[in-house]
Design an enzyme around this catalytic site. Sequence first.
Site, PDB file in Angstrom:
ATOM      1  N   CYS A 176      77.697  45.068  29.758  1.00  0.00           N
ATOM      2  CA  CYS A 176      76.200  45.392  29.890  1.00  0.00           C
ATOM      3  C   CYS A 176      74.895  44.628  29.187  1.00  0.00           C
ATOM      4  CB  CYS A 176      76.418  46.926  29.166  1.00  0.00           C
ATOM      5  SG  CYS A 176      74.934  47.899  29.579  1.00  0.00           S
TER       6      CYS A 176
ATOM      7  N   HIS B  59      81.091  49.369  30.358  1.00  0.00           N
ATOM      8  CA  HIS B  59      81.494  49.333  29.071  1.00  0.00           C
ATOM      9  C   HIS B  59      83.187  49.620  29.059  1.00  0.00           C
ATOM     10  CE1 HIS B  59      77.756  49.384  26.932  1.00  0.00           C
ATOM     11  NE2 HIS B  59      77.269  49.887  28.012  1.00  0.00           N
TER      12      HIS B  59
ATOM     13  N   GLU C  89      84.943  48.729  26.766  1.00  0.00           N
ATOM     14  CA  GLU C  89      85.567  49.137  25.577  1.00  0.00           C
ATOM     15  C   GLU C  89      85.537  50.517  25.169  1.00  0.00           C
ATOM     16  OE1 GLU C  89      81.097  48.671  25.245  1.00  0.00           O
ATOM     17  OE2 GLU C  89      82.764  47.639  26.491  1.00  0.00           O
TER      18      GLU C  89
END
Length: 196
Positions: free
Chosen positions: A74, A173, A175
């Site tokens: 991002c 994202h 994560e």
Amino acid sequence: MLALQGDVREHFHALAECGAEAVNVRRESELAAVDALVLPGGESTAISKLLEVFGLLEPLRQRLREGMPAFGSCAGMILLASEVLDTRPDAQSLSGIDMTVRRNAFGRQVDSFEADLDFAGLDDGPVRAVFIRAPWVERAGDGVEVLARVPAGPAEGRIVAVRQGNVLATSFHPEVTGDLRVHRMFVESVLTPADR
């Protein structure tokens, strides 16, 4: 792990799950001591200002020119771009990947969404991608490998994951989903054959 602003903790956890020894980087000496760097999501103009304040902007550009592996998600993708559209005139980028990126391309926070992406080089089905005020890639230069595109909807076909050499970037994202495949791809790209 560039630990100036953004979702540092989530990346830290994902890297540890992949067997990487993650450390926070906030100073030039810490940058000099790492083999690779993750640039997390957050606010790209804030991170670029903090890179200047902490004296990391030019040393990081130099490490990238020298071939240091990096992964940006991002805001990290925005920072790694060679050109950024819709940003402040004083915002800095690192030119780690020959690409033009448009900030907040998918819209505002309320326009955040999730999608399943076919991701080149990853097995076991699509990657669930979370887009939060995300950028997209408007132009990918020669030598930039496109890894994923938006599969459907108004942004169908937009580039959302790329790699150039050992620098990887996603507009989403990985994560936050618990799917570690993108992080594993990055960690494995950093390992030498002897480490594998």
